[in-house]
Design a protein around this motif. Structure first.
Motif, PDB file in Angstrom:
ATOM      1  N   ASN A  45       0.824  -1.204   0.000  1.00 29.99           N
ATOM      2  CA  ASN A  45       0.000   0.000   0.000  1.00 29.99           C
ATOM      3  C   ASN A  45       0.863   1.261   0.000  1.00 29.99           C
ATOM      4  OD1 ASN A  45      -2.686   1.320   0.322  1.00 29.99           O
ATOM      5  ND2 ASN A  45      -1.757   2.001   2.243  1.00 29.99           N
ATOM      6  N   GLU A  46       1.891   1.281   0.831  1.00 22.54           N
ATOM      7  CA  GLU A  46       2.781   2.449   0.883  1.00 22.54           C
ATOM      8  C   GLU A  46       3.485   2.662  -0.456  1.00 22.54           C
ATOM      9  OE1 GLU A  46       5.236   1.543   4.258  1.00 22.54           O
ATOM     10  OE2 GLU A  46       3.605   1.952   5.671  1.00 22.54           O
ATOM     11  N   VAL A  47       3.963   1.573  -1.052  1.00 23.31           N
ATOM     12  CA  VAL A  47       4.630   1.659  -2.356  1.00 23.31           C
ATOM     13  C   VAL A  47       3.635   2.116  -3.426  1.00 23.31           C
ATOM     14  CG1 VAL A  47       5.742   0.278  -4.160  1.00 23.31           C
ATOM     15  CG2 VAL A  47       6.452   0.034  -1.781  1.00 23.31           C
ATOM     16  N   SER A  48       2.405   1.604  -3.357  1.00 21.81           N
ATOM     17  CA  SER A  48       1.366   2.002  -4.318  1.00 21.81           C
ATOM     18  C   SER A  48       1.068   3.487  -4.219  1.00 21.81           C
ATOM     19  CB  SER A  48       0.083   1.198  -4.088  1.00 21.81           C
ATOM     20  OG  SER A  48       0.292  -0.153  -4.379  1.00 21.81           O
ATOM     21  N   ASN A  49       1.021   4.005  -3.002  1.00 22.24           N
ATOM     22  CA  ASN A  49       0.780   5.438  -2.821  1.00 22.24           C
ATOM     23  C   ASN A  49       1.941   6.275  -3.360  1.00 22.24           C
ATOM     24  OD1 ASN A  49      -1.759   5.089  -1.708  1.00 22.24           O
ATOM     25  ND2 ASN A  49      -0.988   5.022   0.382  1.00 22.24           N
ATOM     26  N   MET A  50       3.167   5.792  -3.183  1.00 24.36           N
ATOM     27  CA  MET A  50       4.322   6.501  -3.748  1.00 24.36           C
ATOM     28  C   MET A  50       4.269   6.470  -5.275  1.00 24.36           C
ATOM     29  SD  MET A  50       7.500   5.722  -1.158  1.00 24.36           S
ATOM     30  CE  MET A  50       7.275   3.952  -1.057  1.00 24.36           C
ATOM     31  N   PHE A  51       3.868   5.322  -5.843  1.00 21.43           N
ATOM     32  CA  PHE A  51       3.696   5.199  -7.293  1.00 21.43           C
ATOM     33  C   PHE A  51       2.667   6.216  -7.781  1.00 21.43           C
ATOM     34  CE2 PHE A  51       1.298   3.079 -10.801  1.00 21.43           C
ATOM     35  CZ  PHE A  51       2.289   3.093 -11.768  1.00 21.43           C
ATOM     36  N   ALA A  52       1.569   6.348  -7.052  1.00 22.91           N
ATOM     37  CA  ALA A  52       0.526   7.322  -7.418  1.00 22.91           C
ATOM     38  C   ALA A  52       1.093   8.738  -7.425  1.00 22.91           C
ATOM     39  CB  ALA A  52      -0.650   7.223  -6.445  1.00 22.91           C
ATOM     40  N   GLY A  53       1.891   9.060  -6.442  1.00 24.12           N
ATOM     41  CA  GLY A  53       2.510  10.390  -6.392  1.00 24.12           C
ATOM     42  C   GLY A  53       3.465  10.629  -7.549  1.00 24.12           C
ATOM     43  N   ARG A  54       4.256   9.602  -7.890  1.00 22.26           N
ATOM     44  CA  ARG A  54       5.167   9.737  -9.037  1.00 22.26           C
ATOM     45  C   ARG A  54       4.392   9.913 -10.335  1.00 22.26           C
ATOM     46  NH1 ARG A  54       7.537   5.292  -6.676  1.00 22.26           N
ATOM     47  NH2 ARG A  54       7.079   3.987  -8.488  1.00 22.26           N
ATOM     48  N   LEU A  55       3.288   9.167 -10.475  1.00 26.17           N
ATOM     49  CA  LEU A  55       2.456   9.328 -11.675  1.00 26.17           C
ATOM     50  C   LEU A  55       1.879  10.736 -11.762  1.00 26.17           C
ATOM     51  CD1 LEU A  55       0.346   6.058 -12.010  1.00 26.17           C
ATOM     52  CD2 LEU A  55       2.002   6.957 -13.619  1.00 26.17           C
ATOM     53  N   LEU A  56       1.385  11.224 -10.647  1.00 28.55           N
ATOM     54  CA  LEU A  56       0.829  12.578 -10.621  1.00 28.55           C
ATOM     55  C   LEU A  56       1.887  13.603 -11.013  1.00 28.55           C
ATOM     56  CD1 LEU A  56      -1.424  14.614  -9.988  1.00 28.55           C
ATOM     57  CD2 LEU A  56      -0.616  14.598  -7.622  1.00 28.55           C
ATOM     58  N   ASN A  57       3.074  13.478 -10.440  1.00 26.65           N
ATOM     59  CA  ASN A  57       4.146  14.416 -10.781  1.00 26.65           C
ATOM     60  C   ASN A  57       4.516  14.340 -12.258  1.00 26.65           C
ATOM     61  OD1 ASN A  57       4.311  15.371  -8.168  1.00 26.65           O
ATOM     62  ND2 ASN A  57       5.934  13.950  -7.585  1.00 26.65           N
ATOM     63  N   ALA A  58       4.654  13.137 -12.780  1.00 27.43           N
ATOM     64  CA  ALA A  58       5.011  12.965 -14.195  1.00 27.43           C
ATOM     65  C   ALA A  58       3.923  13.527 -15.103  1.00 27.43           C
ATOM     66  CB  ALA A  58       5.260  11.494 -14.508  1.00 27.43           C
ATOM     67  N   ALA A  59       2.671  13.234 -14.795  1.00 24.53           N
ATOM     68  CA  ALA A  59       1.564  13.739 -15.619  1.00 24.53           C
ATOM     69  C   ALA A  59       1.469  15.253 -15.521  1.00 24.53           C
ATOM     70  CB  ALA A  59       0.250  13.091 -15.195  1.00 24.53           C
ATOM     71  N   SER A  60       1.700  15.792 -14.340  1.00 23.02           N
ATOM     72  CA  SER A  60       1.645  17.250 -14.155  1.00 23.02           C
ATOM     73  C   SER A  60       2.735  17.956 -14.947  1.00 23.02           C
ATOM     74  CB  SER A  60       1.800  17.593 -12.670  1.00 23.02           C
ATOM     75  OG  SER A  60       0.734  17.086 -11.926  1.00 23.02           O
ATOM     76  N   GLU A  61       3.915  17.334 -15.014  1.00 27.89           N
ATOM     77  CA  GLU A  61       5.006  17.918 -15.788  1.00 27.89           C
ATOM     78  C   GLU A  61       4.697  17.914 -17.278  1.00 27.89           C
ATOM     79  OE1 GLU A  61       8.506  15.748 -14.697  1.00 27.89           O
ATOM     80  OE2 GLU A  61       8.501  16.547 -12.650  1.00 27.89           O
ATOM     81  N   GLN A  62       3.999  16.885 -17.748  1.00 28.37           N
ATOM     82  CA  GLN A  62       3.659  16.773 -19.164  1.00 28.37           C
ATOM     83  C   GLN A  62       2.566  17.759 -19.569  1.00 28.37           C
ATOM     84  OE1 GLN A  62       5.230  14.766 -21.484  1.00 28.37           O
ATOM     85  NE2 GLN A  62       6.648  14.497 -19.787  1.00 28.37           N
ATOM     86  N   THR A  63       1.666  18.061 -18.660  1.00 25.88           N
ATOM     87  CA  THR A  63       0.539  18.953 -18.947  1.00 25.88           C
ATOM     88  C   THR A  63       0.399  19.982 -17.825  1.00 25.88           C
ATOM     89  OG1 THR A  63      -0.984  17.398 -17.901  1.00 25.88           O
ATOM     90  CG2 THR A  63      -0.724  17.217 -20.292  1.00 25.88           C
ATOM     91  N   PRO A  64       1.367  20.891 -17.688  1.00 25.15           N
ATOM     92  CA  PRO A  64       1.376  21.797 -16.534  1.00 25.15           C
ATOM     93  C   PRO A  64       0.185  22.761 -16.469  1.00 25.15           C
ATOM     94  CG  PRO A  64       3.047  22.433 -18.120  1.00 25.15           C
ATOM     95  CD  PRO A  64       2.477  21.131 -18.588  1.00 25.15           C
ATOM     96  N   ASP A  65      -0.432  23.065 -17.579  1.00 23.10           N
ATOM     97  CA  ASP A  65      -1.529  24.035 -17.575  1.00 23.10           C
ATOM     98  C   ASP A  65      -2.879  23.380 -17.859  1.00 23.10           C
ATOM     99  OD1 ASP A  65       0.252  26.156 -17.097  1.00 23.10           O
ATOM    100  OD2 ASP A  65       0.749  26.266 -19.227  1.00 23.10           O
ATOM    101  N   GLU A  66      -2.975  22.105 -17.629  1.00 25.43           N
ATOM    102  CA  GLU A  66      -4.200  21.367 -17.930  1.00 25.43           C
ATOM    103  C   GLU A  66      -4.773  20.746 -16.660  1.00 25.43           C
ATOM    104  OE1 GLU A  66      -5.498  21.173 -21.055  1.00 25.43           O
ATOM    105  OE2 GLU A  66      -3.848  22.419 -21.797  1.00 25.43           O
ATOM    106  N   ASN A  67      -6.081  20.538 -16.676  1.00 27.46           N
ATOM    107  CA  ASN A  67      -6.711  19.769 -15.616  1.00 27.46           C
ATOM    108  C   ASN A  67      -6.278  18.315 -15.765  1.00 27.46           C
ATOM    109  OD1 ASN A  67      -8.067  21.997 -14.653  1.00 27.46           O
ATOM    110  ND2 ASN A  67      -9.908  21.575 -15.847  1.00 27.46           N
TER     111      ASN A  67
END
Length: 182
Positions: A45-67
């Motif tokens: 669960n802890e690793v899964s939550n860290m994975f979720a955070g990494r995905l969010l960061n990566a997606a945010s970097e790809q689309t910084p001005d998008e929902n």
């Protein structure tokens, strides 16, 4: 306005399909702390939550001005299903990408299985269904060990992509992919 939506991994399910709707019935909500996890599942669960955070960061970097709206749990479960059928090198890459390197796949499967069992009934005000399936191309064999792991841990059907697929969601109709080639 730059709005970002991050839905906690413990409350999401599938690239896998998920449906939910509100109900007027009384019912309590279940917090992630109410889901009983053994020590190995807690680590997953802890690793899964860290994975979720990494995905969010990566997606945010790809689309910084998008929902942004996505299901990290769905992605983690899909990659975990694939890991069950991967050879040693591919398994190592998948496990490393998710953050499960060094973990036993049985613990990962146990965690995912528990979420699939508990989440649909976690909140009586929400009607949620999880529909998992794996579609394999004609030219690839489907091994029994992989199918067994997907069925047992993920309640997933494993089908040849040209034989159609099963659907567990309400109102979902099976599709014959032979009719939808581009």
């Amino acid at each position: 306005m730059n709005a970002r939506f991050y839905l906690p991994a413990a409350l999401l399910a599938l690239t896998f399909a998920m449906t939910s709707c509100n109900s007027d019935e009384d019912g309590g909500s279940m917090n992630a702390s109410n889901i009983s996890l053994d020590p190995l599942e807690t680590e997953v669960n802890e690793v899964s939550n860290m994975f979720a955070g990494r995905l969010l960061n990566a997606a945010s970097e790809q689309t910084p001005d998008e929902n942004l709206a996505f299901s990290p749990l769905s992605m983690q479960m899909a990659l975990s299903m694939l890991a069950n059928g991967a050879d040693s090198e591919t398994y190592t890459e998948l496990a490393s990408g998710i953050g499960f390197d060094g973990m036993d796949i049985a613990s990962v499967n146990s965690y995912n299985s528990k979420l699939i069992k508990v989440l649909p009934s976690a909140d009586k005000k929400v009607d949620m269904a999880i529909a998992n399936s794996v579609w394999v191309g004609d030219k690839y064999p489907i091994y029994k060990e992989f199918t067994d792991a997907c069925v047992k841990a993920f309640k997933a059907e494993v089908k040849n992509i040209n034989s159609g697929w099963g659907c567990h969601r309400k109102g979902c109709e099976p599709m014959d992919f032979r009719q939808h080639k581009r």
